[in-house]
Write a protein that holds these residues in place. Structure first.
Motif, PDB file in Angstrom:
ATOM      1  N   CYS A  31       0.826  -1.214   0.000  1.00 44.55           N
ATOM      2  CA  CYS A  31       0.000   0.000   0.000  1.00 44.55           C
ATOM      3  C   CYS A  31       0.857   1.260   0.000  1.00 44.55           C
ATOM      4  O   CYS A  31       0.479   2.287  -0.587  1.00 44.55           O
ATOM      5  N   LEU A  46      -6.850  10.062  -2.921  1.00 43.62           N
ATOM      6  CA  LEU A  46      -7.782   8.931  -2.921  1.00 43.62           C
ATOM      7  C   LEU A  46      -7.088   7.589  -2.747  1.00 43.62           C
ATOM      8  O   LEU A  46      -7.626   6.689  -2.110  1.00 43.62           O
ATOM      9  N   PHE A  47      -5.885   7.448  -3.298  1.00 42.58           N
ATOM     10  CA  PHE A  47      -5.191   6.166  -3.244  1.00 42.58           C
ATOM     11  C   PHE A  47      -4.893   5.725  -1.807  1.00 42.58           C
ATOM     12  O   PHE A  47      -5.246   4.612  -1.411  1.00 42.58           O
ATOM     13  N   VAL A  49      -6.255   6.758   0.984  1.00 42.08           N
ATOM     14  CA  VAL A  49      -7.515   6.592   1.715  1.00 42.08           C
ATOM     15  C   VAL A  49      -8.135   5.243   1.370  1.00 42.08           C
ATOM     16  O   VAL A  49      -8.584   4.496   2.259  1.00 42.08           O
ATOM     17  N   THR A  50      -8.150   4.900   0.079  1.00 47.67           N
ATOM     18  CA  THR A  50      -8.684   3.609  -0.357  1.00 47.67           C
ATOM     19  C   THR A  50      -7.849   2.467   0.207  1.00 47.67           C
ATOM     20  O   THR A  50      -8.388   1.453   0.668  1.00 47.67           O
ATOM     21  N   SER A  52      -6.149   2.466   2.938  1.00 51.73           N
ATOM     22  CA  SER A  52      -6.450   2.358   4.377  1.00 51.73           C
ATOM     23  C   SER A  52      -7.714   1.541   4.608  1.00 51.73           C
ATOM     24  O   SER A  52      -7.770   0.672   5.488  1.00 51.73           O
ATOM     25  N   LEU A  53      -8.740   1.812   3.802  1.00 51.88           N
ATOM     26  CA  LEU A  53      -9.999   1.066   3.919  1.00 51.88           C
ATOM     27  C   LEU A  53      -9.801  -0.403   3.571  1.00 51.88           C
ATOM     28  O   LEU A  53     -10.389  -1.292   4.211  1.00 51.88           O
ATOM     29  N   LEU A  54      -8.960  -0.678   2.582  1.00 49.23           N
ATOM     30  CA  LEU A  54      -8.685  -2.070   2.203  1.00 49.23           C
ATOM     31  C   LEU A  54      -7.949  -2.811   3.323  1.00 49.23           C
ATOM     32  O   LEU A  54      -8.233  -3.982   3.585  1.00 49.23           O
TER      33      LEU A  54
END
Length: 274
Positions: A31, A46-47, A49-50, A52-54
């Motif tokens: 990541c 966005l990358f 943040v995405t 982190s959610l993953l």
């Protein structure tokens, strides 16, 4: 449910602990490739943040499939309050450290000329750092040791590993690693134990790094921030300023870390007695 840490023989528990930490280190490292990404501001925000959610989703999947439980420690219900409290604590603590350095004449703001796009990117990047490291060190390492043995062992081991992982950073010394172990390792471990969720330590970790590097303009664990709101001159003995590593290697930061750890310990005790 009987906790895996109690149910498994030692060799299986040790294998599970090492494998989970290693696996999520690899995922976290993948990541972090976003930090090398040359893209526009929106994509660079966005990358991470995405990602982190993953990572949070992968942790939830691990708990559901291998531990046969829902991970209450990352419950959406407690996310807003936990993050908000953590962000406030992280900001206020580092503002306090900066204030002390300013009063001692070792920190002086020279200009206010932020590059807002870079500041926003750093805010997103530090969310990824906070989520990744808190899942590894508190979500797995601390929790598995705590469940099998006790909180004191979990705090000691997770704090020392967390501190000395940073010895590979630019400008790091044995003292800077010990300081991070005391300042952040103990504090974040107790924040998790006191709150019962990972959102509080994630919030503290996120605000701590961002406030340090992108508001007040210090180095963060040896790394120079790309942009900060305040451009400042830091001048004084390394004992107080932390030198090239940043204030995390100063004598001031562990005092705040220990004080917060004690506060969280009292709160944890109150929760246990209710």
């Amino acid at each position: 449910m009987i906790l895996l840490a109690k149910r498994f023989p030692f060799w299986r528990w040790a294998l599970l602990t090492v494998f989970s930490v290693t696996l999520f280190f690899v995922l976290y490292g993948v990541c972090q490739s976003v930090f090398l990404l040359k893209a526009g501001t929106l994509v660079r925000i966005l990358f991470p943040v995405t990602a982190s959610l993953l990572l949070l989703g992968a942790y939830a999947l691990w708990c559901r499939v291998l531990e046969k439980r829902w991970p209450e420690e990352i419950s959406v219900k407690s996310s807003a309050s936990g993050l908000a409290t953590g962000l406030a604590v992280g900001f206020l603590v580092f503002a306090g450290i900066t204030g002390i350095l300013a009063l001692m004449g070792m920190y002086r703001i020279e200009s206010i000329a932020p590059q807002w796009n870079q500041v926003a990117i750093s805010l997103a990047d530090y969310l990824l750092v906070a989520c990744g490291e808190e899942l590894i060190f508190r979500g797995f390492l601390f929790r598995y040791i705590d469940e099998r043995y006790n909180t004191a062992s979990a705090l000691t081991v997770s704090a020392l590993v967390f501190g000395f992982i940073h010895i590979m950073n630019s400008g790091a010394t044995v003292w800077s690693s010990i300081s991070i172990a005391i300042t952040a390792g103990l504090m974040l471990g107790m924040a998790y134990k006191a709150s019962g969720n990972l959102w509080l330590p994630i919030g503290i970790h996120w605000a701590w790094n961002f406030t340090q590097g992108n508001i007040f303009g210090f180095n963060v664990s040896g790394y120079h921030s790309a942009a900060s709101i305040f451009t400042a001159k830091v001048d004084g003995p390394d004992l107080f300023t932390g030198g090239a590593f940043g204030p995390e290697a100063s004598i001031i930061a562990p005092i705040f870390g220990v004080a917060l750890s004690i506060i969280f310990a009292f709160y944890w005790r109150l929760r246990r007695n209710q």
